[in-house]
Scaffold this motif. Structure first.
Motif, PDB file in Angstrom:
ATOM      1  N   MET A   1       0.829  -1.209   0.000  1.00 12.11           N
ATOM      2  CA  MET A   1       0.000   0.000   0.000  1.00 12.11           C
ATOM      3  C   MET A   1       0.860   1.254   0.000  1.00 12.11           C
ATOM      4  O   MET A   1       0.515   2.260  -0.616  1.00 12.11           O
ATOM      5  CB  MET A   1      -0.932  -0.001   1.215  1.00 12.11           C
ATOM      6  N   ARG A   2       2.001   1.202   0.696  1.00 14.80           N
ATOM      7  CA  ARG A   2       2.869   2.375   0.735  1.00 14.80           C
ATOM      8  C   ARG A   2       3.612   2.568  -0.579  1.00 14.80           C
ATOM      9  O   ARG A   2       3.784   3.694  -1.047  1.00 14.80           O
ATOM     10  CB  ARG A   2       3.883   2.241   1.881  1.00 14.80           C
ATOM     11  N   THR A   3       4.084   1.462  -1.154  1.00 15.17           N
ATOM     12  CA  THR A   3       4.819   1.528  -2.422  1.00 15.17           C
ATOM     13  C   THR A   3       4.121   0.618  -3.426  1.00 15.17           C
ATOM     14  O   THR A   3       4.411  -0.580  -3.515  1.00 15.17           O
ATOM     15  CB  THR A   3       6.276   1.084  -2.235  1.00 15.17           C
ATOM     16  N   VAL A   4       3.187   1.177  -4.153  1.00 13.47           N
ATOM     17  CA  VAL A   4       2.408   0.387  -5.099  1.00 13.47           C
ATOM     18  C   VAL A   4       3.305  -0.052  -6.250  1.00 13.47           C
ATOM     19  O   VAL A   4       4.033   0.755  -6.832  1.00 13.47           O
ATOM     20  CB  VAL A   4       1.223   1.209  -5.645  1.00 13.47           C
ATOM     21  N   PRO A   5       3.287  -1.351  -6.612  1.00 13.67           N
ATOM     22  CA  PRO A   5       4.162  -1.841  -7.683  1.00 13.67           C
ATOM     23  C   PRO A   5       3.827  -1.221  -9.034  1.00 13.67           C
ATOM     24  O   PRO A   5       2.650  -0.908  -9.310  1.00 13.67           O
ATOM     25  CB  PRO A   5       3.881  -3.354  -7.705  1.00 13.67           C
ATOM     26  N   PRO A   6       4.827  -1.015  -9.866  1.00 14.28           N
ATOM     27  CA  PRO A   6       4.564  -0.539 -11.225  1.00 14.28           C
ATOM     28  C   PRO A   6       3.629  -1.505 -11.946  1.00 14.28           C
ATOM     29  O   PRO A   6       3.697  -2.714 -11.747  1.00 14.28           O
ATOM     30  CB  PRO A   6       5.951  -0.531 -11.880  1.00 14.28           C
ATOM     31  N   GLY A   7       2.768  -0.991 -12.761  1.00 10.59           N
ATOM     32  CA  GLY A   7       1.808  -1.819 -13.486  1.00 10.59           C
ATOM     33  C   GLY A   7       0.396  -1.689 -12.955  1.00 10.59           C
ATOM     34  O   GLY A   7      -0.567  -2.095 -13.616  1.00 10.59           O
ATOM     35  N   VAL A   8       0.249  -1.119 -11.765  1.00 10.46           N
ATOM     36  CA  VAL A   8      -1.085  -0.892 -11.205  1.00 10.46           C
ATOM     37  C   VAL A   8      -1.616   0.419 -11.774  1.00 10.46           C
ATOM     38  O   VAL A   8      -1.034   1.483 -11.556  1.00 10.46           O
ATOM     39  CB  VAL A   8      -1.034  -0.833  -9.664  1.00 10.46           C
ATOM     40  N   GLU A   9      -2.715   0.362 -12.486  1.00 17.95           N
ATOM     41  CA  GLU A   9      -3.246   1.556 -13.142  1.00 17.95           C
ATOM     42  C   GLU A   9      -3.996   2.461 -12.170  1.00 17.95           C
ATOM     43  O   GLU A   9      -3.792   3.663 -12.141  1.00 17.95           O
ATOM     44  CB  GLU A   9      -4.156   1.149 -14.302  1.00 17.95           C
ATOM     45  N   ASP A  10      -4.884   1.882 -11.361  1.00 16.50           N
ATOM     46  CA  ASP A  10      -5.659   2.669 -10.412  1.00 16.50           C
ATOM     47  C   ASP A  10      -5.053   2.475  -9.021  1.00 16.50           C
ATOM     48  O   ASP A  10      -5.396   1.541  -8.295  1.00 16.50           O
ATOM     49  CB  ASP A  10      -7.129   2.227 -10.428  1.00 16.50           C
ATOM     50  N   VAL A  11      -4.138   3.360  -8.649  1.00 17.76           N
ATOM     51  CA  VAL A  11      -3.379   3.209  -7.413  1.00 17.76           C
ATOM     52  C   VAL A  11      -4.291   3.247  -6.197  1.00 17.76           C
ATOM     53  O   VAL A  11      -4.178   2.420  -5.287  1.00 17.76           O
ATOM     54  CB  VAL A  11      -2.285   4.296  -7.312  1.00 17.76           C
ATOM     55  N   GLU A  12      -5.206   4.210  -6.149  1.00 11.55           N
ATOM     56  CA  GLU A  12      -6.055   4.356  -4.971  1.00 11.55           C
ATOM     57  C   GLU A  12      -6.984   3.155  -4.791  1.00 11.55           C
ATOM     58  O   GLU A  12      -7.208   2.694  -3.669  1.00 11.55           O
ATOM     59  CB  GLU A  12      -6.869   5.651  -5.072  1.00 11.55           C
ATOM     60  N   SER A  13      -7.523   2.643  -5.886  1.00 10.96           N
ATOM     61  CA  SER A  13      -8.392   1.459  -5.783  1.00 10.96           C
ATOM     62  C   SER A  13      -7.603   0.246  -5.306  1.00 10.96           C
ATOM     63  O   SER A  13      -8.094  -0.570  -4.522  1.00 10.96           O
ATOM     64  CB  SER A  13      -9.041   1.163  -7.144  1.00 10.96           C
ATOM     65  N   PHE A  14      -6.362   0.143  -5.776  1.00  9.58           N
ATOM     66  CA  PHE A  14      -5.510  -0.960  -5.346  1.00  9.58           C
ATOM     67  C   PHE A  14      -5.257  -0.889  -3.845  1.00  9.58           C
ATOM     68  O   PHE A  14      -5.387  -1.875  -3.124  1.00  9.58           O
ATOM     69  CB  PHE A  14      -4.180  -0.908  -6.116  1.00  9.58           C
ATOM     70  N   ARG A  15      -4.894   0.312  -3.371  1.00 11.41           N
ATOM     71  CA  ARG A  15      -4.638   0.473  -1.942  1.00 11.41           C
ATOM     72  C   ARG A  15      -5.892   0.174  -1.118  1.00 11.41           C
ATOM     73  O   ARG A  15      -5.813  -0.446  -0.057  1.00 11.41           O
ATOM     74  CB  ARG A  15      -4.162   1.898  -1.669  1.00 11.41           C
ATOM     75  N   ASP A  16      -7.039   0.615  -1.608  1.00 13.70           N
ATOM     76  CA  ASP A  16      -8.285   0.374  -0.883  1.00 13.70           C
ATOM     77  C   ASP A  16      -8.588  -1.120  -0.819  1.00 13.70           C
ATOM     78  O   ASP A  16      -8.999  -1.641   0.226  1.00 13.70           O
ATOM     79  CB  ASP A  16      -9.428   1.134  -1.561  1.00 13.70           C
ATOM     80  N   ALA A  17      -8.365  -1.820  -1.919  1.00 13.95           N
ATOM     81  CA  ALA A  17      -8.648  -3.258  -1.955  1.00 13.95           C
ATOM     82  C   ALA A  17      -7.710  -4.019  -1.015  1.00 13.95           C
ATOM     83  O   ALA A  17      -8.136  -4.936  -0.304  1.00 13.95           O
ATOM     84  CB  ALA A  17      -8.507  -3.776  -3.388  1.00 13.95           C
TER      85      ALA A  17
END
Length: 396
Positions: A53-69
């Motif tokens: 969540m702190r360092t989202v991996p490259p390749g994630v398009e929607d960063v905020e949705s990824f962190r929320d999930a």
């Protein structure tokens, strides 16, 4: 728990050098999650997920949705309290729930800087592990036990983390001084249970404050149980398997029983970093933040002579926090903090005066108050530093 960079891959060359390859991305994140999760270590999974969540991996398009999930996934499993490890239950003291050993499945040794000869020995330990079968066929084996000695803060614990990370093994840490002081009546049994646990699967076991139990047996001031523990340690060191690496760390090697010290395959003495090592440590710290110029790093290297790697890290952390609070540059706060503690006159102090004057915009009187000298002393120092800077001769 220690910290880990995602995607750390260790490769070995025939010459024994360790090359690191950062393979950031979702692929490595998935592999690391599977590696930790299949060991049944829920806390390790949650720890790694928090870092994602702190360092989202490259390749994630929607960063905020990824962190929320990821956050929701952590919350959904937060009621799981049972921690399981491949080797079984973690040893605890009697009927209490207090574990005797700390287990870090994701040890982080990034930033370790030692002298060239020490790093060469550590790389040789890694190479031995890679070629363990060849060594066994030749009638020997890889290094099983390693003694690290030196004053506090020189990197003994960091060295253990670096080895565990490089070997991709969990790091088990046991503070022997706390075990002996808290559980004196059953110290030998507790230590034996931790050693048995560490032998049950590949790992790196760090026995910190080793002199707390491995004192000389002719020490009349010691109690009988500790002398019996030394005998237990002697037997365990002789029988230690080469599938795991046992590391003992001590600030007081002169207190160790000679028979114990001889049982170790290798013994390394760590000392305060020299100029080159301090520069490398400061460059590593700067690489995590950026924005620190070479002149400031060179000045900090010169003015931190005698500091340990731990001292440098604390100094940098303090400067970083102040830079956030004061909305200033880390380099400015670093130089300003060094100014508060410098005592000896010389070219380094003169350059510090010039840096405070030119880069931080401080007056001679402000510098004098900060450093604790007279403002004519500051003026003379700046003049000398300017003369050297422009190729002239510094006034004596």
């Amino acid at each position: 728990m220690g910290r880990m960079r995602l995607g750390r891959v260790v490769t070995m060359t025939a010459g024994g050098d360790t090359n690191y390859r950062e393979a950031h991305g979702l692929e490595r994140a998935v592999v690391d999650l599977v590696r930790v999760g299949t060991r049944g270590h829920g806390a390790g999974v949650r720890q790694l997920a928090s870092r994602l969540m702190r360092t989202v991996p490259p390749g994630v398009e929607d960063v905020e949705s990824f962190r929320d999930a990821v956050h929701q996934a952590i919350a959904a499993g937060s009621d799981t309290t049972e921690l399981r490890y491949a080797a079984g239950s973690v040893p605890t003291e009697g009927d209490s729930a207090q574990p005797l050993v700390d287990i870090d499945l994701l040890p982080d040794g990034d930033g370790l800087v030692l002298s060239d000869d020490l790093m060469a020995e550590l790389r040789e330990v890694l190479l031995e592990r890679q070629r363990a079968d060849e060594l066994r066929r030749a009638g020997t084996g890889p290094t099983r036990t390693l003694m690290l000695s030196g004053p506090p803060g020189v990197g003994k614990t960091m060295t253990a983390r670096w080895l565990a990370q490089s070997l991709r093994l969990p790091l088990l840490s046991l503070d022997l001084s706390s075990v002996v002081s808290s559980y004196l009546g059953s110290s030998g049994r507790n230590i034996k249970s931790v050693l048995d646990y560490a032998k049950s699967g590949p790992c790196v076991l760090l026995l910190d404050e080793f002199d707390a139990i491995a004192k000389r047996r002719d020490d009349d001031s010691d109690i009988g149980e500790l002398k019996r523990i030394v005998n237990v340690i002697l037997v365990e060191l002789d029988r230690w398997p080469d599938t795991s690496l046992l590391i003992a760390a001590t600030n007081h090697p002169q207190l160790l029983d000679a028979a114990v010290e001889r049982r170790f395959d290798r013994s390394l003495v760590l000392s305060n970093p020299g100029d080159a090592q301090r520069r490398s440590i400061l460059e590593y710290l700067a690489s995590r933040l950026g924005g620190v110029d070479d002149d400031s790093l060179a000045l900090a290297t010169e003015l931190t002579a005698g500091m340990t790697s731990s001292d440098l890290t604390r100094l940098w952390s303090l400067a970083h926090r102040r830079s956030i609070l004061n909305d200033s540059a880390v380099a400015h706060e670093l130089v300003n903090e060094l100014a508060r503690h410098i005592e000896d006159a010389g070219p380094g102090r003169d350059r510090l005066f010039l840096t405070l004057h030119d880069k931080l915009g401080m007056s001679n009187r402000q510098i004098a108050v900060t450093v604790g000298v007279s403002h004519p002393t500051v003026a003379a120092g700046i003049k000398r530093a300017e003369g050297v800077q422009h190729g002239g001769r510094a006034e004596q």
